[in-house]
Design an enzyme around this catalytic site. Structure first.
Site, mmCIF file in Angstrom:
data_model
loop_
_atom_site.group_PDB
_atom_site.id
_atom_site.type_symbol
_atom_site.label_atom_id
_atom_site.label_comp_id
_atom_site.label_asym_id
_atom_site.label_seq_id
_atom_site.Cartn_x
_atom_site.Cartn_y
_atom_site.Cartn_z
ATOM 1 N N GLY A 25 0.819 -1.196 0.000
ATOM 2 C CA GLY A 25 0.000 0.000 0.000
ATOM 3 C C GLY A 25 0.859 1.255 0.000
ATOM 4 O O GLY A 25 2.090 1.193 0.127
ATOM 5 N N ASP A 26 0.211 2.404 -0.141
ATOM 6 C CA ASP A 26 0.974 3.647 -0.273
ATOM 7 C C ASP A 26 1.809 3.959 0.973
ATOM 8 O O ASP A 26 2.976 4.363 0.852
ATOM 9 C CB ASP A 26 0.055 4.814 -0.620
ATOM 10 C CG ASP A 26 -1.111 4.978 0.359
ATOM 11 O OD1 ASP A 26 -1.293 4.117 1.230
ATOM 12 O OD2 ASP A 26 -1.848 5.976 0.219
ATOM 13 N N ASN A 27 1.253 3.749 2.144
ATOM 14 C CA ASN A 27 2.012 4.082 3.351
ATOM 15 C C ASN A 27 3.162 3.107 3.581
ATOM 16 O O ASN A 27 4.263 3.515 3.971
ATOM 17 C CB ASN A 27 1.075 4.108 4.563
ATOM 18 C CG ASN A 27 0.058 5.220 4.448
ATOM 19 O OD1 ASN A 27 0.405 6.378 4.244
ATOM 20 N ND2 ASN A 27 -1.211 4.882 4.557
ATOM 21 N N ALA A 30 5.789 4.104 1.199
ATOM 22 C CA ALA A 30 6.487 5.315 1.625
ATOM 23 C C ALA A 30 7.481 5.014 2.736
ATOM 24 O O ALA A 30 8.596 5.549 2.754
ATOM 25 C CB ALA A 30 5.483 6.357 2.086
ATOM 26 N N VAL A 213 6.657 6.689 -2.227
ATOM 27 C CA VAL A 213 5.862 5.482 -2.492
ATOM 28 C C VAL A 213 6.447 4.725 -3.683
ATOM 29 O O VAL A 213 6.613 3.496 -3.649
ATOM 30 C CB VAL A 213 4.392 5.842 -2.744
ATOM 31 C CG1 VAL A 213 3.592 4.590 -3.090
ATOM 32 C CG2 VAL A 213 3.785 6.532 -1.523
#
Length: 228
Positions: A25-27, A30, A213
């Site tokens: 996922g994006d988090n 990141a 990301v």
């Protein structure tokens, strides 16, 4: 039988001999992209705000404040999200008729605590705490405290306090927090960078702006390709 769950560096080959691996996922991407490790908490200030830390163990929060995610490197990524982050600065800058650089200058001119002027920045309700119908509140207004400088300072302190509550929730679950990595558009504000350590209660570093990301996705792909 439950299906097999691949680890972050695992892969399988499909019927056409193509290598298939998990994503993130994006988090999680990141966190991997910015190089967050144990003791780090990433504070992302975009339209909304996210606070997520790398942990060796899963976090089970019965209040629902912390969402339990896996990271992209085999650990865990407890996360707290807020609805009101950089757009708090946007709306106050528009109200004062200034750009973000001037908003930052005004905020740094005011003293810590903004002479008692406090902004609770729930402009669009709030997710953490769960107050979907809440509105923003400006309090502590006196003839002395109601200045442009104090309003700019109260906006930044109020926004950061909402994110700081996320750090407090992680602390309550004994997630180790030693350093905050400040990313996102809001992190480019000089005032945000200077005020954040006092509000968040830990040292703050601001990595150079990057597509973290995407960098995390690339690092995960490299890990898959180099693993046996």
């Amino acid at each position: 039988m439950a299906p097999r769950v691949l680890g972050p560096s695992d892969s399988v080959t499909d019927a056409e001999d193509r290598r298939v691996a998990p994503g993130a996922g994006d988090n999680a991407g990141a966190a991997l992209g910015v190089g967050a490790g144990l003791g780090d908490v990433v504070v992302s200030i975009g339209t909304s705000g996210t606070v997520f830390a790398v942990s060796e163990r899963p976090v089970h929060d019965s209040t629902g404040t912390i969402a339990g995610f896996a990271d992209a490197a085999g650990r865990f990524l407890p996360l707290v999200a807020t609805l009101n982050a950089a757009r708090v600065l946007d709306v106050v800058a528009r109200l004062l008729g200034v750009d973000h650089d001037e908003l930052s200058r005004l905020a740094l001119t005011a003293s810590s605590g903004a002479d008692g002027l406090t902004l609770q920045p729930y402009f669009e309700g709030e997710r953490t705490p769960n107050l979907p119908d809440a509105t923003a509140t400006l309090s502590g207004m006196t003839l002395a405290s109601t200045t442009r400088e104090n309003l700019a300072r109260a906006a930044i302190e109020g926004m950061l306090s909402g994110l700081g509550a996320g750090l407090d929730a992680l602390r309550e679950q004994e997630v180790p927090l030693e350093r905050a990595l400040l990313i996102g558009g809001g992190a480019q504000s000089q005032a945000v960078r200077e005020i954040a350590p006092a509000v968040l209660g830990i040292p703050v570093e601001v990595p150079a702006p990057a597509e973290y990301v995407a960098l995390g996705a690339a690092r995960q792909a490299a890990s898959v390709l180099t693993s046996r």
